[in-house]
Design a protein around this motif. Structure first.
Motif, short mmCIF file in Angstrom:
data_model
loop_
_atom_site.label_atom_id
_atom_site.label_comp_id
_atom_site.label_asym_id
_atom_site.label_seq_id
_atom_site.Cartn_x
_atom_site.Cartn_y
_atom_site.Cartn_z
N LEU A 130 0.82 -1.21 0.00
CA LEU A 130 0.00 0.00 0.00
C LEU A 130 0.86 1.27 0.00
O LEU A 130 0.52 2.26 -0.65
N SER B 45 2.20 2.03 -3.44
CA SER B 45 1.09 2.46 -4.28
C SER B 45 0.84 3.95 -4.09
O SER B 45 0.68 4.71 -5.06
N THR C 116 3.86 6.10 -5.48
CA THR C 116 3.83 6.17 -6.95
C THR C 116 2.74 7.11 -7.42
O THR C 116 2.95 7.92 -8.33
N TYR D 115 5.62 -0.93 -9.09
CA TYR D 115 4.66 0.15 -9.35
C TYR D 115 5.21 1.21 -10.30
O TYR D 115 4.48 2.08 -10.76
N VAL E 207 -3.40 3.31 -11.27
CA VAL E 207 -2.82 2.92 -9.98
C VAL E 207 -3.84 2.13 -9.15
O VAL E 207 -3.46 1.17 -8.46
N THR F 212 -3.89 -1.33 -10.67
CA THR F 212 -2.63 -2.00 -10.34
C THR F 212 -2.60 -2.46 -8.88
O THR F 212 -2.23 -3.60 -8.58
N THR F 213 -2.98 -1.56 -7.98
CA THR F 213 -2.96 -1.90 -6.55
C THR F 213 -3.89 -3.06 -6.23
O THR F 213 -3.54 -3.95 -5.44
N TYR G 262 -2.20 -6.23 -7.56
CA TYR G 262 -0.99 -6.53 -6.79
C TYR G 262 -1.34 -7.08 -5.42
O TYR G 262 -0.75 -8.06 -4.95
#
Length: 470
Positions: free
Chosen positions: A64, A67, A70, A244, A275, A278-279, A282
């Motif tokens: 986290l 994330s 980024t 990331y 993002v 992606t998070t 991930y």
């Protein structure tokens, strides 16, 4: 400080944007696809291993934390696309130009070194990873046919060659503006194999065979030695931090957006959505993968055979990985192609090799405009990167080292310094101190990850045998 020069082109011109470039047509959707393509690589399937080194608490926090970092630094970078005003200022079409216009020539040279070194390293890494996926398909079918203990030794070198041939063909795509369709396909592929990884992890958890996990990850004296634990933690933090990172291509992606709505607004929307996607993937792959495999999580549970069955689903997952990597290679290679071609045109503006284009008709496709310098240069680049991947098959650890060196300057240092300069943030103010603290923290992460990568390279060299089947 180098200041941008005003353009002589009218913003209202029907064919051209305000900088003389043919009107950009990208939207926040295409930009999001570019970002997802660049960010979600097959490394998402190795996050379970990273969490296994860190444990439930630290692993979740690190996922986290990076994330957020980024997202924060990317938003700062997005606001610098036009300078000095984020909406009406002069465009900065590349990361390097942006740094030059805001921070000066010397900083620009440092940026170019970090950016292009990282881009070259990543494209070599993609060649290796693409070959590993092709090899995994072959092995998956071998294990299914002959049993999980069968000798399915194979060589990845022919697969690297096949991957390189595909890249030679695709590298003739003129520029980022023509890559939207490929990025959208690649983004769908990355989401597809992530879902496969998540689904297989859930299925393994549902079997009821509880894997051994822990709040602090692998246990010293049981799973690893104290020394191995330390190196693994270093590598795991670096893997998550770099997973990331898309700052290396974000400016070039933003330069594909049309002017209305303003580029910074559209790119902010793209950054938030990319993002968030992606998070989600991930966290799901990392945490569910750790729950499924525990402290013995493999480096990649599709190519490393965390799963053997159903073999056809493993094959599909690796095919999706392969298609994604084909597109991602182009996303990272295009800035390199553009930089060399721009340099060549400026050095020899009258050269027919640099400027002359030939029209070649392709049935069912249309007319292809060919420039011989682009064909020769791009083909040679792909050949060289493929040969490096073949000669040094442990290059992924080298890519980790390159990522360690480029993560801090490209993802944190330059975005924050350009923001402080553009926004004229007062020195030693609360905002200035907070941003500088973030920079120091990320610098320490880069150093730790670099140390871990060096240890991995040393270990690889001890067992390295050129051109040996695995």
């Amino acid at each position: 400080m180098a200041m941008p020069v005003s353009s002589s082109f009218s913003i209202d011109d029907e064919k051209y944007d305000d900088d003389g470039v043919i009107k950009r047509t990208g939207t926040w959707v295409t930009a999001s696809a570019h970002i997802v393509t660049a960010v979600i690589g097959s490394g998402v399937l190795s996050l379970a291993w990273a969490v296994a080194q860190l444990g439930w608490i630290v692993g979740t926090i690190i996922l986290l934390l990076f994330s957020f970092i980024t997202l924060f630094t990317s938003l700062l970078l997005v606001g610098c696309y036009r300078y000095p005003d984020p909406i009406y200022g002069i465009r900065n079409p590349t990361y390097k130009v942006m740094v030059k216009n805001i921070l000066g020539e010397f900083q620009c040279k440092l940026c170019a070194l970090a950016q292009y070194t990282n881009l070259v390293g990543v494209t070599i890494g993609f060649t290796l990873t693409g070959a590993i996926s092709m090899e995994a398909i072959q092995k998956s079918n071998c294990f299914h046919k002959n049993g999980h203990d069968a000798d399915c030794t194979s060589s990845s070198y022919q697969f690297m060659t096949i991957f390189g041939i595909f890249q030679i063909l695709l590298s003739q795509i003129p520029n980022f503006h023509e890559l939207s369709w490929l990025s959208i396909i690649a983004a769908v592929m990355s989401i597809g194999y992530s879902f496969i990884g998540i689904g297989l992890s859930i299925a393994k958890i549902a079997e009821g065979k509880i894997a051994h996990t822990g709040l602090t990850g692998q246990v010293i004296g049981v799973d690893v030695t104290r020394r191995e634990k330390m190196w693994n933690i270093f590598q795991a933090i670096g893997n998550i931090a770099f997973a990331y990172c898309f700052s290396v291509v974000i400016v070039e992606i933003q330069d594909t957006l049309k002017s209305s709505p303003p580029e910074n607004q559209a790119m902010k929307k793209s950054t938030y959505s990319a993002v968030a996607i992606t998070t989600f993937f991930y966290a799901m792959c990392g945490l569910l993968g750790y729950a499924a495999f525990g402290n013995q999580s493999p480096g990649n549970f599709l190519t490393g055979f965390g799963f053997y069955e159903p073999y056809w689903l493993i094959d599909i997952g690796n095919i999706l990985i392969l298609i994604h990597l084909v597109g991602a290679y182009q996303v990272f290679a295009q800035p390199i192609f553009s930089a060399v071609e721009s340099w060549g045109s400026k050095r020899s503006p009258q050269s027919k090799l640099m400027t002359k284009e030939y029209n070649i008709r392709i049935p069912l496709v249309g007319t292809w405009r060919v420039n011989m310098f682009k064909v020769i240069w791009r083909t040679m680049y792909v050949i060289i990167t493929t040969l490096i991947a073949i000669i040094f098959p442990f290059f992924n650890n080298v890519v980790g080292l390159l990522g360690a060196f480029s993560f801090f300057p490209l993802t944190v240092y330059f975005p924050t310094e350009m923001y402080l300069t553009r926004a004229k943030v007062q020195k030693y103010s609360v905002a200035w101190i907070a941003i500088k603290t973030l920079s120091v923290f990320c610098l320490m992460v880069s150093i730790v990850a670099a140390v871990g990568s060096v240890e991995g390279i040393i270990s690889d060299l001890k067992t390295y045998k050129p051109l040996k089947a695995t």
